[in-house]
Write a protein that holds these residues in place. Structure first.
Motif, PDB file in Angstrom:
ATOM      1  N   GLY A  45       0.809  -1.554   0.148  1.00  0.00           N
ATOM      2  CA  GLY A  45      -0.043  -0.014  -0.188  1.00  0.00           C
ATOM      3  C   GLY A  45       0.858   1.419   0.144  1.00  0.00           C
ATOM      4  O   GLY A  45       2.157   1.199   0.399  1.00  0.00           O
ATOM      5  N   SER A  47       0.207   3.525   2.143  1.00  0.00           N
ATOM      6  CA  SER A  47       0.875   3.665   3.359  1.00  0.00           C
ATOM      7  C   SER A  47       1.517   3.980   3.307  1.00  0.00           C
ATOM      8  O   SER A  47       2.167   4.167   4.867  1.00  0.00           O
ATOM      9  CB  SER A  47      -0.533   2.731   4.348  1.00  0.00           C
ATOM     10  OG  SER A  47      -0.250   1.382   3.521  1.00  0.00           O
ATOM     11  N   GLU A 184     -13.066   1.246   1.967  1.00  0.00           N
ATOM     12  CA  GLU A 184     -12.733   1.364   3.721  1.00  0.00           C
ATOM     13  C   GLU A 184     -13.227   3.091   3.525  1.00  0.00           C
ATOM     14  O   GLU A 184     -14.230   3.712   3.645  1.00  0.00           O
ATOM     15  CB  GLU A 184     -11.209   2.610   2.553  1.00  0.00           C
ATOM     16  CG  GLU A 184     -10.621   2.743   4.384  1.00  0.00           C
ATOM     17  CD  GLU A 184      -8.594   3.320   3.941  1.00  0.00           C
ATOM     18  OE1 GLU A 184      -8.784   2.855   3.129  1.00  0.00           O
ATOM     19  OE2 GLU A 184      -8.688   4.091   4.455  1.00  0.00           O
ATOM     20  N   VAL A 215      -8.416  -6.127   4.305  1.00  0.00           N
ATOM     21  CA  VAL A 215      -7.679  -5.798   4.298  1.00  0.00           C
ATOM     22  C   VAL A 215      -6.916  -4.749   6.294  1.00  0.00           C
ATOM     23  O   VAL A 215      -7.993  -4.232   6.525  1.00  0.00           O
ATOM     24  CB  VAL A 215      -7.408  -4.900   3.320  1.00  0.00           C
ATOM     25  CG1 VAL A 215      -8.377  -3.841   3.161  1.00  0.00           C
ATOM     26  CG2 VAL A 215      -5.516  -4.493   3.036  1.00  0.00           C
ATOM     27  N   VAL A 217      -3.808  -2.622   7.756  1.00  0.00           N
ATOM     28  CA  VAL A 217      -1.855  -2.195   7.679  1.00  0.00           C
ATOM     29  C   VAL A 217      -1.473  -3.115   8.572  1.00  0.00           C
ATOM     30  O   VAL A 217      -2.067  -3.186   9.778  1.00  0.00           O
ATOM     31  CB  VAL A 217      -2.382  -0.750   8.072  1.00  0.00           C
ATOM     32  CG1 VAL A 217      -0.924  -0.557   8.135  1.00  0.00           C
ATOM     33  CG2 VAL A 217      -2.961  -0.804   6.942  1.00  0.00           C
TER      34      VAL A 217
HETATM   35  O1  KIV Z   1      -2.249   2.088   1.201  1.00  0.00           O
HETATM   36  C1  KIV Z   1      -2.876   1.130   1.638  1.00  0.00           C
HETATM   37  O2  KIV Z   1      -2.241   0.151   3.226  1.00  0.00           O
HETATM   38  C2  KIV Z   1      -4.175   0.810   1.750  1.00  0.00           C
HETATM   39  C3  KIV Z   1      -5.029  -0.035   3.087  1.00  0.00           C
HETATM   40  C4  KIV Z   1      -5.458   0.432   3.971  1.00  0.00           C
HETATM   41  C5  KIV Z   1      -6.304  -0.422   1.578  1.00  0.00           C
HETATM   42  O3  KIV Z   1      -4.670   1.012   0.460  1.00  0.00           O
END
Ligand code: KIV
Length: 279
Positions: A45, A47, A184, A215, A217
């Motif tokens: 991700g 993220s 989300e 899902v 993190v």
């Molecule tokens: O960037 C990410 O980790 C995501 C998830 C939160 C779905 O898009």
């Protein structure tokens, strides 16, 4: 032939009511850990920007960042399907550029798919990317690359207008060829409607249980941060405390002369030492 799961497996899992488990990973050891544990999908991700690179949001993440981390995750995994996020401004300008960037991700990392955020113009990019044979996943609801426009990291689709727009965009993404949709931070009732109407799997994060999978993190699951976590996160370990305890024990051992012990060092025969001492 790779032994990884495929988009066809996910379709079957949805049809058979088997939940799909996705988790993020950004490096080789984490990819090994989650792959060996048996997750179905690893998401690299964006993220990454927040949990690994220390940015306030995901906007500063570049295509090169995603490719660099994506390569490590592919090297660290052998069974899971690996999806890599297309970062901000790599697919919004036009669909030709989106295809070129998706192609770079797939060619350079060996990942199996890409993920793009949003409806509207993103739907055209998904259509172009999937027409070229690259599996593309959609992402609706709270789309962190639009955090400025959304006014913060907030639940989306609570009012009828917004909920209807998310439903419509979900259907449009499926029609455009998306093989999977991440939802989300939307109300669980909306998730249930969307998961029921779509034939592709719907994976939720903060979207309740009425979807085809979940899902989270990696850093949230493992407890790498002491900062308040979003309500939808379930923490399964206290990694920060455990890792910090280990570092403190190491520090104390070195300061107090307990490490290294003889078992951590190498021996030299006396006659060799004697020669050295004569020099
Ligand atoms: O960037 C990410 O980790 C995501 C998830 C939160 C779905 O898009």
């Amino acid at each position: 032939m790779s032994g990884r799961l495929t988009t066809t497996d996910f379709k079957k899992m949805k049809q058979q009511g088997e939940k799909i488990v996705m988790i993020t990973a950004y490096d080789y050891p984490a990819a090994q850990i989650v792959d060996e544990a048996g997750v179905d999908i690893i998401l690299v991700g964006d993220s990454l920007g927040m949990v690994v690179l220390g940015y306030e949001d995901t906007l500063a993440v570049t295509l090169d960042d995603m490719i660099h981390h994506g390569k490590a995750v592919v090297r660290g995994s052998s069974s899971a399907f690996v999806i890599i996020d297309m970062p901000f401004l790599t697919y919004q300008v036009n669909s030709e550029e989106a295809l070129r960037n998706a192609g770079r991700i797939i060619q350079e990392t060996g990942a199996q798919g890409v993920k793009l955020e949003g409806g509207g113009e993103t739907i055209k990019a998904v259509e172009r990317i999937t027409a070229a044979g690259i599996p593309a996943a959609g992402h609706l609801g709270l789309t962190p690359q639009s955090v400025g426009q959304l006014g913060g990291f907030k639940v989306q689709g609570r009012d009828a207008g917004m909920a209807a727009a998310i439903l419509e965009e979900s259907l449009a993404l499926e029609k455009a060829g998306a093989f999977l949709l991440v939802l989300e931070c939307v109300p669980r009732q909306l998730t249930a409607v969307i998961a029921e109407r779509l034939s592709i799997p719907v994976i939720g994060i903060g979207a309740g249980r009425h979807c085809d999978g979940q899902v989270l993190v990696y850093h949230d699951v493992m407890g790498f941060y002491n900062t308040p976590r979003p309500r939808f996160v379930k923490q399964y370990a206290a990694a920060r405390d455990e890792v910090q305890r280990a570092v403190k024990d190491y520090l104390t051992d070195v300061k107090e002369g307990r490490f290294p012990g003889e078992q951590h060092s190498f021996n030299m025969p006396g006659e060799v030492l004697a020669v050295v001492l004569e020099k």
